[in-house]
Motif scaffolding. Structure first.
Motif, PDB file in Angstrom:
ATOM      1  N   GLU A  26      98.965  44.620 -28.875  1.00  0.00           N
ATOM      2  CA  GLU A  26     100.252  45.173 -29.285  1.00  0.00           C
ATOM      3  C   GLU A  26      99.960  46.411 -30.149  1.00  0.00           C
ATOM      4  O   GLU A  26      99.406  46.279 -31.242  1.00  0.00           O
ATOM      5  N   PRO A  27     100.336  47.589 -29.702  1.00  0.00           N
ATOM      6  CA  PRO A  27      99.963  48.792 -30.472  1.00  0.00           C
ATOM      7  C   PRO A  27     100.505  48.798 -31.898  1.00  0.00           C
ATOM      8  O   PRO A  27      99.894  49.369 -32.790  1.00  0.00           O
TER       9      PRO A  27
ATOM     10  N   SER B 148     100.807  46.293 -33.853  1.00  0.00           N
ATOM     11  CA  SER B 148     100.281  45.203 -34.665  1.00  0.00           C
ATOM     12  C   SER B 148      98.844  45.498 -35.050  1.00  0.00           C
ATOM     13  O   SER B 148      98.048  45.929 -34.216  1.00  0.00           O
ATOM     14  N   ASN B 149      98.501  45.265 -36.292  1.00  0.00           N
ATOM     15  CA  ASN B 149      97.119  45.477 -36.724  1.00  0.00           C
ATOM     16  C   ASN B 149      96.613  44.317 -37.571  1.00  0.00           C
ATOM     17  O   ASN B 149      95.588  44.426 -38.242  1.00  0.00           O
TER      18      ASN B 149
ATOM     19  N   HIS C 189     106.042  48.189 -40.644  1.00  0.00           N
ATOM     20  CA  HIS C 189     106.148  49.651 -40.559  1.00  0.00           C
ATOM     21  C   HIS C 189     107.388  50.076 -41.319  1.00  0.00           C
ATOM     22  O   HIS C 189     108.507  49.729 -40.942  1.00  0.00           O
TER      23      HIS C 189
ATOM     24  N   ALA D 136     102.627  51.958 -43.481  1.00  0.00           N
ATOM     25  CA  ALA D 136     102.548  50.632 -42.881  1.00  0.00           C
ATOM     26  C   ALA D 136     101.614  49.782 -43.711  1.00  0.00           C
ATOM     27  O   ALA D 136     100.691  50.299 -44.358  1.00  0.00           O
ATOM     28  N   ARG D 137     101.852  48.503 -43.717  1.00  0.00           N
ATOM     29  CA  ARG D 137     100.950  47.619 -44.437  1.00  0.00           C
ATOM     30  C   ARG D 137     100.889  46.257 -43.763  1.00  0.00           C
ATOM     31  O   ARG D 137     101.787  45.870 -43.027  1.00  0.00           O
ATOM     32  N   ILE D 138      99.809  45.572 -44.056  1.00  0.00           N
ATOM     33  CA  ILE D 138      99.646  44.203 -43.585  1.00  0.00           C
ATOM     34  C   ILE D 138     100.056  43.293 -44.733  1.00  0.00           C
ATOM     35  O   ILE D 138      99.583  43.462 -45.856  1.00  0.00           O
ATOM     36  N   VAL D 139     100.900  42.346 -44.459  1.00  0.00           N
ATOM     37  CA  VAL D 139     101.414  41.459 -45.498  1.00  0.00           C
ATOM     38  C   VAL D 139     101.235  40.018 -45.043  1.00  0.00           C
ATOM     39  O   VAL D 139     101.507  39.689 -43.879  1.00  0.00           O
TER      40      VAL D 139
ATOM     41  N   LEU E 263     110.624  41.856 -47.492  1.00  0.00           N
ATOM     42  CA  LEU E 263     109.550  42.590 -46.823  1.00  0.00           C
ATOM     43  C   LEU E 263     109.903  44.059 -46.624  1.00  0.00           C
ATOM     44  O   LEU E 263     109.048  44.931 -46.742  1.00  0.00           O
TER      45      LEU E 263
ATOM     46  N   PRO F 229     107.945  61.367 -32.914  1.00  0.00           N
ATOM     47  CA  PRO F 229     107.768  59.969 -32.504  1.00  0.00           C
ATOM     48  C   PRO F 229     107.489  59.086 -33.714  1.00  0.00           C
ATOM     49  O   PRO F 229     106.817  59.504 -34.660  1.00  0.00           O
TER      50      PRO F 229
ATOM     51  N   LEU G 146     107.265  55.081 -33.428  1.00  0.00           N
ATOM     52  CA  LEU G 146     106.485  53.889 -33.098  1.00  0.00           C
ATOM     53  C   LEU G 146     105.126  54.295 -32.534  1.00  0.00           C
ATOM     54  O   LEU G 146     105.028  55.230 -31.742  1.00  0.00           O
ATOM     55  N   PRO G 147     104.071  53.576 -32.935  1.00  0.00           N
ATOM     56  CA  PRO G 147     102.726  53.963 -32.476  1.00  0.00           C
ATOM     57  C   PRO G 147     102.495  53.578 -31.021  1.00  0.00           C
ATOM     58  O   PRO G 147     102.863  52.486 -30.579  1.00  0.00           O
ATOM     59  N   LEU G 148     101.879  54.482 -30.277  1.00  0.00           N
ATOM     60  CA  LEU G 148     101.529  54.221 -28.883  1.00  0.00           C
ATOM     61  C   LEU G 148     100.187  54.858 -28.578  1.00  0.00           C
ATOM     62  O   LEU G 148      99.939  55.983 -28.992  1.00  0.00           O
TER      63      LEU G 148
ATOM     64  N   ASP H 167     101.608  59.803 -28.582  1.00  0.00           N
ATOM     65  CA  ASP H 167     100.775  60.401 -29.632  1.00  0.00           C
ATOM     66  C   ASP H 167      99.375  60.628 -29.123  1.00  0.00           C
ATOM     67  O   ASP H 167      98.850  59.855 -28.348  1.00  0.00           O
TER      68      ASP H 167
ATOM     69  N   ARG I 147      96.068  57.252 -31.938  1.00  0.00           N
ATOM     70  CA  ARG I 147      96.745  56.021 -32.292  1.00  0.00           C
ATOM     71  C   ARG I 147      96.980  56.054 -33.788  1.00  0.00           C
ATOM     72  O   ARG I 147      96.066  56.224 -34.566  1.00  0.00           O
ATOM     73  N   SER I 148      98.206  55.925 -34.222  1.00  0.00           N
ATOM     74  CA  SER I 148      98.456  56.011 -35.665  1.00  0.00           C
ATOM     75  C   SER I 148      97.887  54.785 -36.345  1.00  0.00           C
ATOM     76  O   SER I 148      97.726  53.741 -35.748  1.00  0.00           O
TER      77      SER I 148
ATOM     78  N   PRO J 282      98.455  51.979 -38.455  1.00  0.00           N
ATOM     79  CA  PRO J 282      99.580  51.269 -39.061  1.00  0.00           C
ATOM     80  C   PRO J 282      99.187  50.356 -40.190  1.00  0.00           C
ATOM     81  O   PRO J 282     100.017  49.806 -40.834  1.00  0.00           O
ATOM     82  N   GLY J 283      97.960  50.185 -40.474  1.00  0.00           N
ATOM     83  CA  GLY J 283      97.608  49.262 -41.548  1.00  0.00           C
ATOM     84  C   GLY J 283      96.106  49.208 -41.658  1.00  0.00           C
ATOM     85  O   GLY J 283      95.410  50.016 -41.056  1.00  0.00           O
ATOM     86  N   PRO J 284      95.599  48.288 -42.418  1.00  0.00           N
ATOM     87  CA  PRO J 284      94.146  48.214 -42.593  1.00  0.00           C
ATOM     88  C   PRO J 284      93.452  48.040 -41.268  1.00  0.00           C
ATOM     89  O   PRO J 284      93.888  47.281 -40.428  1.00  0.00           O
TER      90      PRO J 284
ATOM     91  N   THR K 196      99.282  43.394 -49.363  1.00  0.00           N
ATOM     92  CA  THR K 196     100.074  43.011 -50.512  1.00  0.00           C
ATOM     93  C   THR K 196     100.538  41.582 -50.379  1.00  0.00           C
ATOM     94  O   THR K 196     101.101  41.196 -49.359  1.00  0.00           O
TER      95      THR K 196
ATOM     96  N   VAL L  95     103.136  38.719 -51.050  1.00  0.00           N
ATOM     97  CA  VAL L  95     104.584  38.770 -51.188  1.00  0.00           C
ATOM     98  C   VAL L  95     105.042  37.600 -52.030  1.00  0.00           C
ATOM     99  O   VAL L  95     104.675  36.475 -51.768  1.00  0.00           O
TER     100      VAL L  95
END
Lengths: 441, 86, 228
Positions: A94-95, A97-98, A244, A250-253, A264, A425, A427-429, C208, C211-212, C214-216, C225, C227
């Motif tokens: 999933e682009p 999602s990281n 996002h 963007a961050r991972i939580v 959030l 743009p 959303l990441p793709l 793009d 690839r941007s 988006p996080g770590p 973080t 929550v």
């Protein structure tokens, strides 16, 4: 969501017992020594299946998006007999999602503990960790080093092969992954027996997402009661989310399941939100659904709440689309990507997704003719449930929710207007497009 | 004229009401030949791209024989008649 | 020409059924090559192409069995019955009859695997079915060489006609195979076609280049973080 009386000790350095998975060294991968200091050695049970009972009591469900009860999958493989094969699925295709990549980077040993424990519980004799493009690059090196350290220190009992997934959206799909591990291309199959019965090398195969494995590693140490201290009764525990924000950050939580969404993305949803506010929120990734900002403010982070509005939580992607963007244009970009990532094996998907993509592109432009929307809706219906995998279904769900949520924007477009101030743009793709069979291997 | 091959292993015993059967198609093997829709129009139609739309309901006993002909008539054996799990 | 008497009947029957079998096999091959989306005989429903292909192949087997049995029954030359399936065991015209046996063996393999197609893997069935492309030329060679019937006159014209029909169908099949879009390119082709149908040359906003982040991730970990 408050802790029951008599809090069971466990990891989680915040006042609410979070985070559990992510290590205290927030930017730096946790090495083997630190991991052992924090968690100790792998708590092998020295008996098959014991862990499965704990996982049933804990109520852990898969964190790869399908939320299937973990204990049931493991029991099915354990009962299948033979020499099972264990796969940790880290192919986060999933682009947007990281969270899996971050978890593998920051807490690889927690994931690998879970891999060993799950393997033991089902009696697996071989294992693989399946991650995108790890032949080279920093993550591949880190994982290879971690695996070799564990093997030399005799921490791991089952040898783990690091397997590289191609950069395809379908690479993480269960049957596609098994196909690739069996030496073929990462293409879904249809008539094959279920993976838990016959998978890699013909053996019963247990597949678990890497975040799920990390949770398993903690449940094995701290027990089901501890696990249930956060989350809801029906959906206990915590989950990793990729958030996002409307300002582009963007961050991972790691959040407790059931957390209200404003906790959030509150800054995005508020009246003076970042960058002028949020138009709508995408929840569940590119197979998920759009939710108007007002509605999103009332939602909680759990599948029950999402299902009530016809949505899914998926793998925890939450994207707040800034008010200055055109939702239809963003949706069109995403659906073009989804169409290009079709395996092209099934007639309805092969024919429907490109037409839908082109239709959305028309709708995101000026003065689309009135039948285009009806065509797109009809095609979305035609592709649903008629492929070998759920790619067309998920894509159709995304499309339909976009048409519903951005219907006001569509009316603007029909007048030749667009309310968006920015064409940038959001959303990441990825840019790569698969053109040859090798791109699927 | 000899009848078509029994391409599947099922016995054509229309006098016995067996367990309920359902039509299913392997979407990867299916190439959209369309023979199935010609042989069982009561339960199979073709979408605008030539691929089969199957009636999801159980095959009524009266149509079971025709359904088997549709299964064996598929040039790539993509159509199946499967037992409905209870 | 001599009349057909009870003693020459088997011989004439053998020759006649041989000719019919060749024609049937040619039609079976052509129909087999037509079984794909584009291949439709005008006036015939789609299922009929498959049905004819299968039924005519069974009919061809029947004719070949009669062809072999009558040749054996005819006492003028000595042909053991087994030479119908075991090649090169006939004293009379051993080589040419042997070709016939080989071709027939291949046909039996094709038909047997098709009868149990549901139990075989697709790959195995397909591999055996490809032997048809060997079976027909061998049958054709047998037809030309085993007796002088097809070497002159109307029957020669018939033989040539069969060969031409087969070659044409084969050429058509090879051309459509060459034109077939490989799986990995199908979607791109479909997208291009959909854009063309939409009648505009406007390209979609490009994805793009990078690839941007988006996080770590490896190389750019951001602070995760907790929550509350």
């Amino acid at each position: 969501m408050s802790a029951p009386q008599g809090q069971v000790p466990g990891p989680g350095f915040g006042p609410d017992g979070l985070p559990r998975l992510l290590p205290p060294s927030v930017n730096v991968p946790e090495g083997l020594r630190d991991h052992l200091a924090r968690h100790g050695f792998v708590p092998y049970r020295n008996a098959r299946r014991q862990l499965i009972g704990d996982l049933e009591a804990a109520g852990l469900t898969g964190r790869g998006g399908a939320a299937f009860p973990v204990y049931r999958k493991m029991a099915a493989v354990a009962e299948a007999g033979g020499h099972p094969f264990m796969v940790g699925n880290g192919a986060e295709s999933e682009p947007a999602s990281n969270k899996d990549m971050s978890l593998l980077w920051l807490a690889p040993h927690l994931v690998l503990d879970g891999l060993q424990l799950a393997a033991e519980a089902v009696g697996a004799t071989e294992a693989a960790l399946y991650v995108h493009e790890v032949e080279a690059g920093p993550l591949g090196e880190l994982l290879r080093r971690a695996l070799s350290e564990r093997w030399s220190a005799r921490i791991d009992r089952v040898l783990v092969r690091l397997a590289s997934a191609p950069p395809r959206f379908l690479a993480g799909q269960e049957t596609a992954m098994v196909n690739l591990l069996n030496g073929g291309l990462a293409l879904p199959t249809y008539a094959a027996p279920r993976v838990f019965a016959r998978g890699v090398g013909g053996a019963p195969t247990l597949v678990q997402n890497v975040e799920t494995l990390a949770h398993i590693a903690l449940v094995a140490r701290f027990g089901p009661r501890w696990f249930r201290q956060v989350g809801t009764a029906a959906e206990p525990g915590s989950m990793l989310c990729t958030i996002h924000h409307a300002d582009g950050s963007a961050r991972i939580v790691e959040a407790a399941i059931g957390t209200p969404l404003p906790e959030l993305i509150g800054a995005d949803l508020g009246p003076h939100g970042l960058d002028g506010g949020t138009r709508a929120v995408l929840i569940g990734g590119y197979h998920g659904t759009w939710v108007p900002a007002v509605r999103a403010a009332e939602l909680t982070l759990d599948n029950a709440a999402m299902a009530a509005s016809g949505g899914i939580l998926g793998a925890g992607v939450i994207a707040a689309l800034p008010a200055n963007r055109c939702g239809l244009a963003e949706a069109a970009r995403v659906v073009r990507y989804l169409a290009l990532e079709s395996a092209g094996q099934c007639g309805p998907c092969l024919n429907g997704l490109p037409r839908i993509a082109e239709g959305l592109s028309t709708l995101s432009g000026p003065r689309p003719s009135p039948e285009v929307r009806a065509d797109v809706e009809r095609w979305a219906g035609l592709v649903t449930g008629r492929g070998a995998c759920s790619h067309p279904d998920g894509s159709a769900r995304f499309v339909r929710s976009a048409l519903a949520v951005f219907s006001a924007e569509l009316r603007h477009h029909e007048q030749g207007l667009c309310s968006a101030a920015s064409q940038r743009p959001f959303l990441p793709l990825p840019a790569e497009v698969a053109v040859r069979d090798e791109d699927w291997s | 004229m000899p009848s078509s091959y029994q391409a599947s292993s099922y016995q054509a015993s229309s006098h016995r009401a067996g367990p309920a059967k359902q039509l299913q198609v392997n979407p990867i093997e299916c190439e959209g030949h369309g023979a199935c829709a010609e042989l069982l129009p009561e339960m199979i139609s073709l979408d605008e791209w030539g691929y089969p739309l199957l009636d999801p309901r159980p095959v009524p006993p009266a149509l079971e024989r025709q359904a088997r002909r549709a299964v064996s008539g598929c040039p790539v054996l993509a159509l199946r008649l499967t037992r409905l799990s209870s | 020409m001599n009349g057909i008497t009870s003693s020459t009947l088997p011989w004439y029957t053998s020759r006649a059924t041989g000719v019919v079998a060749l024609v049937l096999l040619t039609v079976v091959m052509v129909l087999g090559m037509l079984v794909n989306r584009q291949g439709r005989l005008p006036g015939l429903p789609r299922f009929a192409v498959t049905n004819l292909h299968r039924n005519l192949s069974l009919m061809a087997v029947v004719f070949i069995v009669i062809h072999v049995v009558t040749a054996v029954l005819d006492g003028f030359v000595s042909i053991p019955l087994i030479s119908g399936v075991i090649p090169f065991t006939s004293g009379y015209e051993g080589f040419w009859l042997g070709l016939g046996a080989i071709s027939f063996d291949l046909m039996l393999a094709l038909i047997a695997t098709s009868l149990i197609r549901g139990r075989l893997s697709r790959r195995v069935w397909k591999a055996v079915h490809w032997l048809a492309y060997a079976s027909w030329p061998i049958a054709f060679a047998h037809s030309i060489g085993a007796s002088s019937d097809l070497q002159s006159g109307l029957l020669l014209a018939l033989a040539v006609g069969c060969a031409v029909a087969l070659a044409a169908a084969l050429a058509w099949r090879l051309v459509s195979m060459a034109r077939e879009v490989p799986r990995a390119e199908r979607v791109s082709a479909m997208l291009a076609a959909a854009s063309g149908r939409a009648g505009k040359n406007r390209s979609l906003p490009s994805p793009d280049r990078n690839r941007s982040q988006p996080g770590p991730g490896p190389g750019d970990p951001r602070k995760p973080t907790a929550v509350s």
